[in-house]
Scaffold this active site. Structure first.
Site, PDB file in Angstrom:
ATOM      1  CE  LYS A  89      68.965  62.916  51.835  1.00  0.00           C
ATOM      2  NZ  LYS A  89      70.398  63.130  51.528  1.00  0.00           N
ATOM      3  CB  SER A 125      72.001  61.680  54.691  1.00  0.00           C
ATOM      4  OG  SER A 125      72.013  62.548  53.564  1.00  0.00           O
ATOM      5  CB  SER A 164      74.286  62.019  51.270  1.00  0.00           C
ATOM      6  OG  SER A 164      74.790  62.281  52.552  1.00  0.00           O
TER       7      SER A 164
END
Lengths: 113, 466
Positions: B82, B158, B182
Site C-alpha cells: 500500500k 482503504s 481497511s
C-alpha cells in the site's frame, strides 16, 4: 446550507467572524437530524440520555466558531457536508456518552513513565 | 506442477520453485512485471513500479542460489505494498495529492526490509483511499482501484490496491493497513485472505499514520499458508515503533496444519446479524457448518464500540491533518476533507469518553475469550458495491455505503484483536468471514483459516472475467 444569518457572517478576509455567535438562538429542544447510519439495539436502549442539541443551526454555529478559532478556511459550500459528518459523529458520540461508566473508569491509553 | 505459472502460483510455490531451481527469481519477476503492465491499466491497483530494483533484487537472489547460499523462505516471491509504506526513493503518497510532493523516503519500511530479508522481491506500491480514511478503494487523485471479479465494482478500502492486486493475480502477496477494517473490507470484497494482527504485533515504523491508537499493518494473500509465511517473516520487536510489542516472534506456520482439536469456536448474533445481506448470511452459515460450530456467544456492546471507534477516528485523524486542512484544503478529496474538518470540531470530552468505553469494552470482550478461542463474524454487510455507489439497502433501510462497509470490522480493531478474513467464493462475487481470536493468538485464527481452506470452504476465487 447554513442559515442565512450565519451565511452572512463571512468577513472580508474570507474567514468567519465568531462575533456572530452572539446572534445564535438558544439550543433547540429537539433534533432535526435524519440520520442514515445503521442503527442498533444499543441506540434504542438509550434514546435520549446525554443527547445533544442536533439542530442544523447549532451545527452551523459550531462550524462557524470552530473554523474561526482553529483558523480553518471553511468555504460556505462545504457546510452541508461538514454538518452531515458532525451529525453522524454526534449521534455516535451520544451512544458512547449515554453508556453508563463509573467515575473511576480509566481511558484506554494510560501513560506509564 | 507440470507447468509453472507465476500468476497462479502461491507465494510458497514460487519460493519452493526458486529454491529448487525449477525456475529463477528473475523469470518470476519478469512474468509478474509483464502481467502488471498488461492488467494494471484496467485494475488500477499499482500507483508506482519498482522495476529496476525488482530486477536487481531477483538477479541477486539467483546469483546467491547459484553459489549455493541460502535464499530465504520467500525466495523470489514478488510483493507490493500500500502506498503509505515508505519505499526508499519514492515519496510516501498515502493516497494523497499533497504527500506526493514530499521528498523521497530515504529508507524502506521495516516490513519491506523483513520480507526482502526472507527473499521476497518488492515490485511496487499500491493504490489506496486518501490518507486511509476510506472503505471503498476509490481515490479522486489516482482513480478507483477496480475489483478483478467485476471491474465496475469496488475493491473496498482503504487498502484497495492491495486487495485488487492479490485477487487479480498481479502479485501473490501484498501489504496493507487496517485502522477500522481497511484490510478486512477489501479482503471480503475482492475474495482474498487478509490478516489484521494484534495491535502492536507488527511494526508500523516508516508507514504514514492515520489514527495512531487504531492503526495496524498486515498482509493479503491467496492462501492461509502464504498469509502465515509472510506474517512470520515480519514479526518481532522494533524500537522504531513505540507501539510494537517487545515480544519475540511466535511463528504461526509450524502449527497451521495442526487441525482444530482443542479450539473452542463460536459464532455471534445480535449486532453482527443486523444489516447482513443474504450473501453474508450464506457465507457465514457455510463456515459455521463446515466447522461444526454450535455455540453462539453474546458479543458485548458492539454498537457502542463501533460508535466509539468512529469518534476516536475522526478526532485523531483530524488532529493529524489539521495543518494541511488549514493550508491546502483544496488539495484533499472533498469528501475526505469534509470528514476531517468535522473531526477537528469534535469536543474533547466525547473522545475521552470513547477511550474510557474502550477499556471497559476490552475487559468485557477478554472475559468472553476465556470461554472460547475464536469467534466467527461477518466481514462486510454485502458483496462489492458498484464504484460510485453511494447508498445500499441493509435490513430494508437505505444507508451510505462509505460509512457502513465497516460496521462489522470496527468493533474488533477497536481493541486490537487479531483477525483473519477468509474468503468464501460465492457466485458471482465473493464475501469474507472474520475469524477473531484473543490477543496474540493469530496462530489460532490462522489454523482455522487453513482448516476451512482444506475443507474446500474458503478460497480466493480466480476472476472469471479473463
Amino acid at each position: 446550507m447554513p442559515s442565512e444569518r450565519l451565511a452572512t457572517a463571512r468577513s472580508v478576509n474570507g474567514r468567519y467572524d465568531a462575533q456572530i455567535l452572539r446572534n445564535v438562538p438558544p439550543p433547540f429542544a429537539s433534533s432535526t437530524v435524519e440520520n442514515n447510519d445503521l442503527k442498533s439495539e444499543g441506540e434504542e436502549a438509550h434514546p435520549q440520555k446525554n443527547s445533544f442539541n442536533m439542530s442544523a443551526d447549532s451545527f452551523d454555529a459550531l462550524i462557524l466558531a470552530s473554523a474561526s478559532v482553529l483558523a480553518l478556511p471553511v468555504d460556505q459550500a462545504w457546510y452541508p457536508a461538514i454538518r452531515s459528518n458532525l451529525e453522524v459523529t454526534f449521534r455516535l458520540a451520544a451512544l458512547v456518552t449515554a453508556f453508563p461508566l463509573p467515575d473511576d473508569a480509566e481511558p484506554a491509553p494510560v501513560f506509564r513513565a | 506442477m507440470s507447468r509453472f505459472d507465476p500468476a497462479e502460483a502461491s507465494a510458497l510455490d514460487i519460493a519452493r520453485a526458486v529454491a529448487h531451481g525449477a525456475t529463477t527469481a528473475s523469470a518470476v519477476v519478469d512474468a509478474v512485471l509483464n502481467r502488471i503492465a498488461s492488467l494494471n491499466p484496467v485494475l488500477n491497483a499499482f500507483t508506482d513500479m519498482t522495476v529496476d530494483r525488482a530486477r536487481a533484487r531477483a538477479t541477486s537472489i539467483d546469483a546467491r542460489r547459484a553459489k549455493g547460499e541460502p535464499v530465504g523462505p520467500l525466495a523470489g516471491v514478488p510483493f507490493a505494498v500500500k502506498n503509505l509504506y515508505d519505499i526508499a526513493g519514492l515519496p510516501t503518497r498515502a493516497g494523497s495529492k499533497i504527500n506526493r510532493e514530499l521528498p523521497p523516503a530515504r529508507r524502506d519500511s521495516p516490513l519491506i526490509e523483513r520480507l526482502e530479508a526472507a527473499g521476497a522481491v518488492l515490485v511496487g506500491a499500491l493504490n489506496m483511499g486518501e490518507y486511509a480514511y476510506d472503505f471503498t478503494g476509490e481515490n479522486v487523485h489516482d482513480g478507483p482501484s477496480r475489483n478483478p471479479h467485476d471491474h465496475a465494482r469496488m475493491t473496498g478500502g482503504s487498502s484497495g490496491g492491495s486487495g485488487g492486486a492479490v485477487a487479480g493475480r498481479l502479485v501473490p502477496l501484498a501489504l496493507g493497513s487496517d485502522t477500522n477494517g481497511s484490510i478486512r473490507v477489501p479482503s471480503s470484497l475482492c475474495g482474498v485472505f487478509g490478516l489484521k494482527p494484534t495491535y502492536g504485533r507488527l511494526t508500523r515504523a516508516r508507514t504514514f499514520p492515520f489514527v495512531a491508537s487504531l492503526d495496524h499493518v498486515g498482509p493479503f494473500a491467496r492462501s492461509a499458508a502464504d498469509l502465515a509465511a509472510s506474517y512470520d517473516a515480519m514479526q518481532g520487536p522494533d524500537a522504531d515503533d513505540p507501539v510494537c510489542a517487545a515480544r519475540l516472534a511466535e511463528p504461526a506456520a509450524p502449527t497451521l496444519a495442526a487441525g482444530l482439536d482443542g479450539l473452542r469456536i463460536a459464532s455471534a448474533g445480535g449486532y453482527f446479524s443486523r444489516g447482513l445481506s443474504s450473501e453474508g448470511h450464506a457465507a457465514l452459515s457455510t463456515v459455521v457448518a463446515a466447522l461444526d460450530v454450535t455455540r453462539e456467544v453474546e458479543w458485548p456492546e458492539a454498537a457502542q464500540a463501533r460508535a466509539a471507534a468512529s469518534v476516536i477516528t475522526c478526532a485523531e485523524g483530524a488532529a493529524l491533518h489539521l495543518d494541511r486542512l488549514r493550508t491546502r484544503p483544496q488539495d484533499f478529496d472533498p469528501a475526505v476533507r469534509d470528514r476531517l474538518i468535522a473531526g477537528a470540531m469534535v469536543p474533547a470530552g466525547m473522545v475521552l469518553q470513547a477511550q474510557k468505553l474502550r477499556r471497559w469494552y476490552q475487559s468485557r470482550v477478554l472475559q468472553l475469550f476465556k470461554e472460547v478461542d475464536a469467534v466467527l463474524l461477518p466481514a462486510t454487510p454485502c458483496t462489492a458495491p458498484r464504484i460510485g455507489q453511494e447508498t445500499f439497502t441493509l435490513d430494508g433501510v437505505e444507508m451510505p455505503v462509505r460509512a457502513n462497509l465497516g460496521i462489522y470490522t470496527q468493533p474488533i480493531s477497536f481493541i486490537g484483536l487479531p483477525v483473519v478474513a477468509v474468503p468464501v467464493p460465492l457466485t458471482p462475487l465473493p464475501i469474507a468471514v472474520q475469524i477473531v481470536a484473543a490477543p496474540w493468538r493469530e496462530d489460532a485464527a490462522l489454523r482455522i483459516a487453513y482448516a476451512l481452506e482444506e475443507r474446500g470452504v474458503a478460497a480466493a476465487p480466480k476472476p472469471a472475467v479473463w
